[in-house]
Design a protein around this motif. Sequence first.
Motif, PDB file in Angstrom:
ATOM      1  N   ASN A 326       0.687  -1.471  -0.052  1.00 30.93           N
ATOM      2  CA  ASN A 326       0.044  -0.228  -0.151  1.00 30.93           C
ATOM      3  C   ASN A 326       0.800   1.215  -0.282  1.00 30.93           C
ATOM      4  OD1 ASN A 326      -2.468  -0.335  -0.350  1.00 30.93           O
ATOM      5  ND2 ASN A 326      -2.525  -1.881   2.226  1.00 30.93           N
ATOM      6  N   ILE A 327      -0.143   2.426  -0.470  1.00 32.70           N
ATOM      7  CA  ILE A 327       0.898   3.292  -0.098  1.00 32.70           C
ATOM      8  C   ILE A 327       0.539   4.242   0.989  1.00 32.70           C
ATOM      9  CG2 ILE A 327       1.474   5.645  -1.621  1.00 32.70           C
ATOM     10  CD1 ILE A 327       2.736   4.033  -3.134  1.00 32.70           C
ATOM     11  N   ASP A 328       0.985   4.700   1.900  1.00 34.88           N
ATOM     12  CA  ASP A 328       0.165   4.992   2.556  1.00 34.88           C
ATOM     13  C   ASP A 328      -0.692   6.203   2.458  1.00 34.88           C
ATOM     14  OD1 ASP A 328       2.955   3.372   3.652  1.00 34.88           O
ATOM     15  OD2 ASP A 328       3.599   5.445   5.055  1.00 34.88           O
ATOM     16  N   GLY A 329      -1.721   6.348   2.948  1.00 28.57           N
ATOM     17  CA  GLY A 329      -2.757   7.212   2.652  1.00 28.57           C
ATOM     18  C   GLY A 329      -3.136   7.263   1.659  1.00 28.57           C
ATOM     19  N   ILE A 330      -2.471   6.208   1.115  1.00 34.70           N
ATOM     20  CA  ILE A 330      -3.869   6.569  -0.669  1.00 34.70           C
ATOM     21  C   ILE A 330      -4.324   4.939  -0.653  1.00 34.70           C
ATOM     22  CG2 ILE A 330      -3.803   6.725  -3.026  1.00 34.70           C
ATOM     23  CD1 ILE A 330      -1.436   8.817  -2.267  1.00 34.70           C
ATOM     24  N   PHE A 331      -5.739   5.222  -0.871  1.00 38.74           N
ATOM     25  CA  PHE A 331      -6.387   3.487  -1.023  1.00 38.74           C
ATOM     26  C   PHE A 331      -6.006   2.274  -2.113  1.00 38.74           C
ATOM     27  CE2 PHE A 331     -10.819   0.956  -2.142  1.00 38.74           C
ATOM     28  CZ  PHE A 331     -10.603   1.004  -0.964  1.00 38.74           C
ATOM     29  N   SER A 332      -5.786   1.274  -2.000  1.00 45.41           N
ATOM     30  CA  SER A 332      -5.121   1.324  -2.735  1.00 45.41           C
ATOM     31  C   SER A 332      -6.079   1.020  -4.460  1.00 45.41           C
ATOM     32  CB  SER A 332      -5.372  -0.920  -2.600  1.00 45.41           C
ATOM     33  OG  SER A 332      -6.384  -0.798  -2.327  1.00 45.41           O
TER      34      SER A 332
ATOM     35  N   GLU B  18     -10.025  17.269  -0.760  1.00 48.39           N
ATOM     36  CA  GLU B  18     -10.471  17.711   0.164  1.00 48.39           C
ATOM     37  C   GLU B  18     -10.801  16.931   1.172  1.00 48.39           C
ATOM     38  OE1 GLU B  18      -9.330  20.137   2.454  1.00 48.39           O
ATOM     39  OE2 GLU B  18     -10.868  19.706   3.830  1.00 48.39           O
ATOM     40  N   HIS B  19     -11.971  16.509   0.189  1.00 49.10           N
ATOM     41  CA  HIS B  19     -13.465  15.866   1.180  1.00 49.10           C
ATOM     42  C   HIS B  19     -13.246  14.495   1.599  1.00 49.10           C
ATOM     43  CE1 HIS B  19     -16.917  17.880   1.645  1.00 49.10           C
ATOM     44  NE2 HIS B  19     -16.666  18.398   0.450  1.00 49.10           N
ATOM     45  N   TYR B  20     -12.132  14.327   0.777  1.00 48.32           N
ATOM     46  CA  TYR B  20     -11.246  13.058   0.431  1.00 48.32           C
ATOM     47  C   TYR B  20     -10.324  12.698   1.858  1.00 48.32           C
ATOM     48  CZ  TYR B  20      -7.848   8.663  -0.079  1.00 48.32           C
ATOM     49  OH  TYR B  20      -7.434   7.822  -0.118  1.00 48.32           O
ATOM     50  N   THR B  21      -9.187  14.102   1.991  1.00 52.23           N
ATOM     51  CA  THR B  21      -8.478  13.751   3.024  1.00 52.23           C
ATOM     52  C   THR B  21      -8.970  14.108   4.502  1.00 52.23           C
ATOM     53  OG1 THR B  21      -7.718  15.588   1.716  1.00 52.23           O
ATOM     54  CG2 THR B  21      -6.442  14.282   1.834  1.00 52.23           C
ATOM     55  N   ASN B  22     -10.480  14.795   4.548  1.00 48.57           N
ATOM     56  CA  ASN B  22     -10.660  15.417   5.585  1.00 48.57           C
ATOM     57  C   ASN B  22     -12.312  15.335   5.526  1.00 48.57           C
ATOM     58  OD1 ASN B  22      -8.634  16.620   7.080  1.00 48.57           O
ATOM     59  ND2 ASN B  22      -8.756  17.719   5.462  1.00 48.57           N
ATOM     60  N   PRO B  23     -13.355  13.873   5.324  1.00 50.00           N
ATOM     61  CA  PRO B  23     -14.043  13.420   4.818  1.00 50.00           C
ATOM     62  C   PRO B  23     -14.988  14.644   6.926  1.00 50.00           C
ATOM     63  CG  PRO B  23     -13.218  12.069   6.385  1.00 50.00           C
ATOM     64  CD  PRO B  23     -12.121  12.978   5.572  1.00 50.00           C
ATOM     65  N   ALA B  70     -11.037   7.590  -3.291  1.00 43.21           N
ATOM     66  CA  ALA B  70     -11.298   8.963  -3.194  1.00 43.21           C
ATOM     67  C   ALA B  70     -12.571   9.288  -3.013  1.00 43.21           C
ATOM     68  CB  ALA B  70     -10.301   9.478  -3.780  1.00 43.21           C
ATOM     69  N   ILE B  71     -13.042   8.625  -4.647  1.00 41.19           N
ATOM     70  CA  ILE B  71     -14.173   9.275  -5.137  1.00 41.19           C
ATOM     71  C   ILE B  71     -15.553   8.665  -4.454  1.00 41.19           C
ATOM     72  CG2 ILE B  71     -16.012   8.937  -6.846  1.00 41.19           C
ATOM     73  CD1 ILE B  71     -13.612  10.190  -8.187  1.00 41.19           C
ATOM     74  N   SER B  72     -15.290   7.409  -3.796  1.00 35.96           N
ATOM     75  CA  SER B  72     -16.001   6.907  -2.975  1.00 35.96           C
ATOM     76  C   SER B  72     -16.273   7.750  -1.518  1.00 35.96           C
ATOM     77  CB  SER B  72     -16.029   5.579  -2.704  1.00 35.96           C
ATOM     78  OG  SER B  72     -17.351   4.988  -2.302  1.00 35.96           O
ATOM     79  N   THR B  73     -15.372   7.745  -0.621  1.00 41.21           N
ATOM     80  CA  THR B  73     -14.969   8.593   0.488  1.00 41.21           C
ATOM     81  C   THR B  73     -15.452  10.308   0.023  1.00 41.21           C
ATOM     82  OG1 THR B  73     -13.275   7.089   0.890  1.00 41.21           O
ATOM     83  CG2 THR B  73     -13.893   9.339   1.845  1.00 41.21           C
ATOM     84  N   SER B  74     -14.908  11.874  -0.659  1.00 39.37           N
ATOM     85  CA  SER B  74     -15.560  12.379  -0.811  1.00 39.37           C
ATOM     86  C   SER B  74     -16.811  12.260  -1.090  1.00 39.37           C
ATOM     87  CB  SER B  74     -14.758  12.889  -1.834  1.00 39.37           C
ATOM     88  OG  SER B  74     -14.715  12.418  -3.312  1.00 39.37           O
ATOM     89  N   ALA B  75     -17.274  11.331  -2.039  1.00 41.21           N
ATOM     90  CA  ALA B  75     -19.551  11.859  -2.812  1.00 41.21           C
ATOM     91  C   ALA B  75     -19.583  11.514  -1.285  1.00 41.21           C
ATOM     92  CB  ALA B  75     -19.251  10.210  -3.591  1.00 41.21           C
ATOM     93  N   ALA B  76     -19.168  10.307  -0.571  1.00 36.35           N
ATOM     94  CA  ALA B  76     -20.272  10.233   0.757  1.00 36.35           C
ATOM     95  C   ALA B  76     -20.294  11.647   1.601  1.00 36.35           C
ATOM     96  CB  ALA B  76     -19.417   9.375   1.673  1.00 36.35           C
ATOM     97  N   SER B  77     -19.200  11.874   2.123  1.00 31.74           N
ATOM     98  CA  SER B  77     -18.641  13.419   2.782  1.00 31.74           C
ATOM     99  C   SER B  77     -20.009  14.673   1.855  1.00 31.74           C
ATOM    100  CB  SER B  77     -17.630  13.164   2.479  1.00 31.74           C
ATOM    101  OG  SER B  77     -17.831  14.515   3.793  1.00 31.74           O
ATOM    102  N   ILE B  78     -19.575  14.699   0.748  1.00 30.25           N
ATOM    103  CA  ILE B  78     -19.652  15.449   0.443  1.00 30.25           C
ATOM    104  C   ILE B  78     -21.882  15.530   0.002  1.00 30.25           C
ATOM    105  CG2 ILE B  78     -21.298  16.667  -1.916  1.00 30.25           C
ATOM    106  CD1 ILE B  78     -18.079  16.753  -2.903  1.00 30.25           C
ATOM    107  N   MET B  79     -22.460  14.215   0.186  1.00 36.85           N
ATOM    108  CA  MET B  79     -23.843  13.751   0.373  1.00 36.85           C
ATOM    109  C   MET B  79     -24.693  14.033   1.571  1.00 36.85           C
ATOM    110  SD  MET B  79     -24.558  10.153  -0.103  1.00 36.85           S
ATOM    111  CE  MET B  79     -24.394   9.277   1.318  1.00 36.85           C
ATOM    112  N   THR B  80     -23.769  13.224   2.908  1.00 40.14           N
ATOM    113  CA  THR B  80     -23.804  13.811   3.657  1.00 40.14           C
ATOM    114  C   THR B  80     -23.840  14.579   4.324  1.00 40.14           C
ATOM    115  OG1 THR B  80     -22.032  14.251   4.792  1.00 40.14           O
ATOM    116  CG2 THR B  80     -22.530  12.028   5.317  1.00 40.14           C
ATOM    117  N   ARG B  81     -23.627  16.168   4.033  1.00 44.46           N
ATOM    118  CA  ARG B  81     -24.058  17.197   3.619  1.00 44.46           C
ATOM    119  C   ARG B  81     -25.185  18.389   3.639  1.00 44.46           C
ATOM    120  NH1 ARG B  81     -19.137  21.582   4.229  1.00 44.46           N
ATOM    121  NH2 ARG B  81     -18.443  21.691   2.066  1.00 44.46           N
TER     122      ARG B  81
END
Lengths: 397, 148
Positions: A326-332, B18-23, B70-81
């Motif tokens: 894995n790359i730290d902090g990045i989803f696979s 931004e939403h991916y790193t700080n959801p 990243a896409i799924s996480t950020s999409a969830a974050s944006i959706m909750t708001r």
Amino acid sequence: MNREDFPILSNNLVYLDNGATTLKPKVVIDKITEYYSSYSANAHRGDYDISLKVDNEYEKTRDLVKKFINASSRKEIIFTSGTTESINMIAFGFFKDYLEENEEIIITKSEHASNVIPWFKIAKDNKLIIKYIDLDDNYEVTIDNLKKIITPKTRVISLAGITNVLGDLRPLKDIIKTAHENNILVVVDGAQYVPHTKVDVRALDIDFLAFSAHKMCGPTGVGILYGKENLLEKLAPHNYGGGMNESFDNLNEVYLKPLPTRLEAGTPNIAGVIGFGATIEYLNSIGLSNIRKYEHELGKYLFDNLSKIRHITIVNKKPSSIIAFNIDGIFSQDVAVYLNKYGICVRAGNHCAKILKDEVGVKNTVRVSLYFYNTKEEIDKIIDLLKDKNKILNEML
Amino acid sequence: MKCCDTMDSETKREIIMEHYTNPLNRDTIDDPKYIKINSNSETCIDNLDIYVLFNNNIIEDIHFNGEACAISTSAASIMTRLLKNKTIKEVKELINEYKDMIETGKEYDRLEEALVYSDIYKQQNRKGCAIIPWLGIEKAIAEYEKAK
């Protein structure tokens, strides 16, 4: 090695997902095309020339497989659709009758789903017990850990010869010796094993072996079930129908053919089986020991170079031709999508080994799995793309 | 928060990252008043738990947790708001508009910040990721309505 044999590699594809499936050399593609374009009859209908030719080619593959794994008899080689079907036939056709309540099946947490779920199913149906060999610090199986869990109730051990997430080669010789001393049968999942190293079922004394053509440069939809003849004689067919019966008149008078055809009901994947024959001849021409040696070097090169990148955490503790990281902090999956933009194919996910997370502590990884047509240049390319984390973050979406 | 009609791709990327790193609202809720839905897909490895609190046909609160890209996480974050404090009727309309945008790229103003995914239709392998959290809400609404 031998890159020029693969038409698909002519357009600079970097294919590093060989654990999933492998690329096909021209000789195999041509053999399949030849069947469809010049003698596409059914098997076992030998009254006319092109059908005779089918029989000859089809059965020639059986001989090639027999020799390839050093089986004693052609009767021990059954054509299936792949490893999954082979293991299911072994579990449901043989062990479901063979095992009695509270008897034990031994597997490990690093098995592929197809060497886990069939056992779960018969365990549930027959009230059997599943036990796991503890993996050592390198996530490997040791004889000591195996011996610790064997009891008089243990009847079968089912293991991958080489695992599909970390690529470790199991000490099968010792495992099987220990098993047989305790009256335990051994099933080997050969999906990642047979394509990558010389396998001798008699020298190892393997009871059952399952593997797939498509993971060794052959066609999809073809696999092998190997079993010792005395065991296969007791394996109940899961398909009844044409080709496998001797005669039938009424409910009480159905007579089945001898091995191996008894276990191959219906029209088989003829093109695939014939193509698989060409595959084995092709692999023999390169030599399995050469393949093993080359992959070993390549795996070490990949491992050493990935190890130098600080933001990469490798799951493997030592080099292998299958590396999960894995790359730290990045989803696979984001890493896989990023590499795809550069024409590089890798796998992201749990690689069908969903219980391995209990052992290694991570659920999803990026997996690079190598074969003999991969090169150091390809590894240099992926290393170059992975060493700059900001580039990944900038380009992964 | 309202997004401008024409977001350039760099702005979209920044918002997603931004939403991916700080959801927002990323945590596990242990409260029986919330409906919990697991949303995953056959084609990708994203796996999200969505927690939704309904009150009188209004979504009062949404949280999510799980392992996802990243896409799924950020999409969830944006959706909750975006969906918080909206009626079920409005949310159903937004789900349809969102799905249409993901498939065709058509932009609906009401999707506000979720318009950052208006280019996703060009990436076959990412469409599923963007839709997963919204499928979770759809399932949660179905459960809420069935229980009523």
